[in-house]
Design a protein around this motif. Structure first.
Motif, PDB file in Angstrom:
ATOM      1  N   SER A 172       8.650  18.513   6.001  1.00  0.00           N
ATOM      2  CA  SER A 172       7.349  18.098   5.479  1.00  0.00           C
ATOM      3  C   SER A 172       6.287  19.119   5.866  1.00  0.00           C
ATOM      4  N   ILE A 173       5.412  19.458   4.909  1.00  0.00           N
ATOM      5  CA  ILE A 173       4.425  20.506   5.133  1.00  0.00           C
ATOM      6  C   ILE A 173       2.993  20.019   4.991  1.00  0.00           C
ATOM      7  N   ALA A 174       2.817  18.726   4.733  1.00  0.00           N
ATOM      8  CA  ALA A 174       1.467  18.169   4.616  1.00  0.00           C
ATOM      9  C   ALA A 174       1.517  16.696   4.988  1.00  0.00           C
ATOM     10  N   LEU A 175       0.432  16.204   5.556  1.00  0.00           N
ATOM     11  CA  LEU A 175       0.357  14.798   5.912  1.00  0.00           C
ATOM     12  C   LEU A 175       0.182  13.955   4.661  1.00  0.00           C
ATOM     13  N   THR A 176       0.829  12.791   4.645  1.00  0.00           N
ATOM     14  CA  THR A 176       0.658  11.853   3.544  1.00  0.00           C
ATOM     15  C   THR A 176       0.213  10.507   4.084  1.00  0.00           C
ATOM     16  N   GLU A 177      -0.400   9.738   3.210  1.00  0.00           N
ATOM     17  CA  GLU A 177      -0.954   8.456   3.624  1.00  0.00           C
ATOM     18  C   GLU A 177       0.123   7.374   3.593  1.00  0.00           C
ATOM     19  N   GLY A 178      -0.084   6.312   4.375  1.00  0.00           N
ATOM     20  CA  GLY A 178       0.728   5.118   4.237  1.00  0.00           C
ATOM     21  C   GLY A 178       1.757   4.906   5.327  1.00  0.00           C
ATOM     22  N   GLU A 179       2.441   3.778   5.217  1.00  0.00           N
ATOM     23  CA  GLU A 179       3.495   3.403   6.153  1.00  0.00           C
ATOM     24  C   GLU A 179       4.721   4.275   5.919  1.00  0.00           C
ATOM     25  N   VAL A 180       5.339   4.716   7.012  1.00  0.00           N
ATOM     26  CA  VAL A 180       6.506   5.580   6.902  1.00  0.00           C
ATOM     27  C   VAL A 180       7.702   4.783   6.393  1.00  0.00           C
ATOM     28  N   LEU A 181       8.336   5.318   5.357  1.00  0.00           N
ATOM     29  CA  LEU A 181       9.569   4.746   4.815  1.00  0.00           C
ATOM     30  C   LEU A 181      10.654   5.796   4.969  1.00  0.00           C
ATOM     31  N   SER A 182      11.558   5.563   5.909  1.00  0.00           N
ATOM     32  CA  SER A 182      12.588   6.545   6.238  1.00  0.00           C
ATOM     33  C   SER A 182      13.887   6.243   5.514  1.00  0.00           C
ATOM     34  N   THR A 183      14.530   7.298   5.025  1.00  0.00           N
ATOM     35  CA  THR A 183      15.848   7.150   4.381  1.00  0.00           C
ATOM     36  C   THR A 183      16.976   7.544   5.322  1.00  0.00           C
ATOM     37  N   SER A 184      16.669   7.763   6.600  1.00  0.00           N
ATOM     38  CA  SER A 184      17.657   8.312   7.528  1.00  0.00           C
ATOM     39  C   SER A 184      18.844   7.390   7.785  1.00  0.00           C
ATOM     40  N   ALA A 185      18.705   6.082   7.499  1.00  0.00           N
ATOM     41  CA  ALA A 185      19.836   5.167   7.689  1.00  0.00           C
ATOM     42  C   ALA A 185      20.775   5.147   6.494  1.00  0.00           C
ATOM     43  N   LEU A 186      20.359   5.739   5.390  1.00  0.00           N
ATOM     44  CA  LEU A 186      21.218   5.802   4.200  1.00  0.00           C
ATOM     45  C   LEU A 186      22.084   7.046   4.316  1.00  0.00           C
ATOM     46  N   ARG A 187      23.171   6.954   5.056  1.00  0.00           N
ATOM     47  CA  ARG A 187      23.937   8.150   5.368  1.00  0.00           C
ATOM     48  C   ARG A 187      25.420   7.941   5.140  1.00  0.00           C
ATOM     49  N   GLY A 188      26.075   9.041   4.824  1.00  0.00           N
ATOM     50  CA  GLY A 188      27.515   9.023   4.611  1.00  0.00           C
ATOM     51  C   GLY A 188      27.909   9.818   3.377  1.00  0.00           C
ATOM     52  N   GLY A 195       0.834  -1.203   0.000  1.00  0.00           N
ATOM     53  CA  GLY A 195       0.000   0.000   0.000  1.00  0.00           C
ATOM     54  C   GLY A 195       0.862   1.244   0.000  1.00  0.00           C
ATOM     55  N   PRO A 196       0.272   2.415   0.186  1.00  0.00           N
ATOM     56  CA  PRO A 196       1.001   3.678   0.094  1.00  0.00           C
ATOM     57  C   PRO A 196       2.154   3.773   1.084  1.00  0.00           C
ATOM     58  N   LEU A 197       3.160   4.537   0.706  1.00  0.00           N
ATOM     59  CA  LEU A 197       4.327   4.768   1.540  1.00  0.00           C
ATOM     60  C   LEU A 197       4.499   6.263   1.752  1.00  0.00           C
ATOM     61  N   ALA A 198       4.725   6.659   3.000  1.00  0.00           N
ATOM     62  CA  ALA A 198       5.018   8.051   3.325  1.00  0.00           C
ATOM     63  C   ALA A 198       6.529   8.195   3.417  1.00  0.00           C
ATOM     64  N   ILE A 199       7.129   8.851   2.429  1.00  0.00           N
ATOM     65  CA  ILE A 199       8.582   8.958   2.363  1.00  0.00           C
ATOM     66  C   ILE A 199       9.052  10.056   3.306  1.00  0.00           C
ATOM     67  N   MET A 200      10.071   9.747   4.114  1.00  0.00           N
ATOM     68  CA  MET A 200      10.538  10.715   5.097  1.00  0.00           C
ATOM     69  C   MET A 200      12.059  10.671   5.197  1.00  0.00           C
ATOM     70  N   GLY A 201      12.656  11.853   5.302  1.00  0.00           N
ATOM     71  CA  GLY A 201      14.078  11.958   5.593  1.00  0.00           C
ATOM     72  C   GLY A 201      14.241  12.228   7.080  1.00  0.00           C
TER      73      GLY A 201
END
Length: 361
Positions: A29-45, A18-24
């Motif tokens: 972020s300025i508006a709510l989005t639907e779905g499970e949170v998918l964070s990119t915060s571990a992709l670092r360096g 289903g939908p994914l809420a992309i987050m850094g």
């Protein structure tokens, strides 16, 4: 979900039901989005930094502060003066470089150096079908896929999940001066800023805070700054008395719209023709405003729940709700543009997973 590698991210997307809420870092972020949170915060360096070539490559979840600290050691910087939105939005958290690109976050220096997308020279991202694609390059002369590199900056994660970004850099200027004019009306301030930006003196910031002043920045080598400051003072003599501040301390507050911090109300951001800005501001009924980009950007603080677009009616430009609740944070697109946008999303996110409900998606 917080994948630690690009491959894990691709699997998460391929397996999504289903939908994914992309987050850094969650600071822009300025508006709510639907779905499970998918964070990119571990992709670092930081994967590549070549000071001599003025280029940097970093994973999308890399903290902006880490990048800025690394560049500062070599007296280099990102060209586009990234705003810190935490004070304005009342948030904690850590801004990431992927979030900066997704929002095309650009501060006062945009009038000279361009926006974030103008310094972006390469990206890697995962599309809605789990494919890993790359575009652009890691050196300034490589312009392969240039259009897509520009396209994803400001798409707010609706076309793909960024995993890596590449930038061209600039040296930190050796000196800075700020010219200040007091007591100007909005129309007078826009006229003064337009005169400064149209001059040959390379103004790198032009902002107006009603009741406080009109501010013009010059940066570069010390001798050049001194010369251009004197010439610009003469150039602006017809617009009023010009004071000079010999430091850059004022600009972080203008960049981050500090005048609105801690004040109740909704915050809107309007992109307009500078010549239209004073008349548009007069129609806003705002509690407070701030001009940036020579009048091309208006920040407006209005009572909570204000439908600013309805209040304004038709105008040339875009109104984006940065803080506050309600439908449609982003300006509705004309039908022809909306059709192109939907076509792009269908191509890159065929299952409609990414940030559903954001930007009309």
């Amino acid at each position: 979900m917080r994948p630690a590698t690009e491959e894990e991210l691709a699997v998460c997307i391929r397996d999504a039901k289903g939908p994914l809420a992309i987050m850094g870092g969650g600071t822009r972020s300025i508006a709510l989005t639907e779905g499970e949170v998918l964070s990119t915060s571990a992709l670092r360096g930081i994967e590549l930094y070549e000071p001599g070539a003025l280029t940097l490559v970093a994973l999308a979840g890399t903290p902006l502060a880490e990048i800025e600290a690394t560049l500062a050691k070599e007296r280099q910087r990102l060209p586009f003066e990234v705003p810190d939105m935490r004070g304005l939005l009342g948030r904690d958290g850590t801004s990431t470089i992927g979030g900066v690109v997704a929002a095309n976050a650009s501060g006062p220096r945009r009038v000279q150096a361009g926006a974030c997308r103008d310094s972006l020279i390469g990206v890697r991202m995962v599309t809605g079908d789990g494919a890993i694609i790359k575009n652009g390059g890691r050196v300034m002369k490589n312009v392969t896929g240039y259009d897509l590199v520009k396209l994803v900056a400001g798409a707010w994660g609706t076309l793909g999940v960024l995993t890596e970004v590449s930038f061209k850099l600039l040296p930190v200027p050796a000196a800075s001066a700020t010219l200040v004019l007091r007591g100007l009306s909005d129309a007078q301030a826009v006229a003064a800023m337009s005169a400064a930006l149209g001059s040959p003196y390379e103004v790198s910031g032009a902002a107006h805070l009603p009741g406080e002043g009109t501010f013009l920045r010059i940066e570069g080598f010390a001798a050049s700054v001194a010369y251009r400051t004197d010439r610009l003072r003469e150039h602006l003599a017809a617009h009023g008395t010009v004071e000079v501040e010999e430091n850059a301390a004022r600009w972080p507050g203008l960049r981050d719209v500090a005048a609105f911090h801690g004040r109740a109300g909704d915050v809107w951001r309007l992109s307009v023709k500078p010549s239209d800005a004073p008349a548009i501001t007069a129609r806003l009924g705002a509690d407070a405003v701030q001009y940036d980009w020579g009048g091309g950007l208006i920040w407006a603080l209005v009572p909570e729940g204000t439908d600013l677009r309805a209040r304004l009616g038709a105008f040339q430009g875009h109104a984006t709700r940065i803080r506050g609740q309600g439908p449609g944070a982003f300006q509705p697109e004309p039908s022809a543009i909306a059709a192109l946008t939907q076509g792009l999303r269908a191509k890159f996110d065929p299952r409609g997973l990414f940030n559903t409900g954001l930007m009309g998606a």
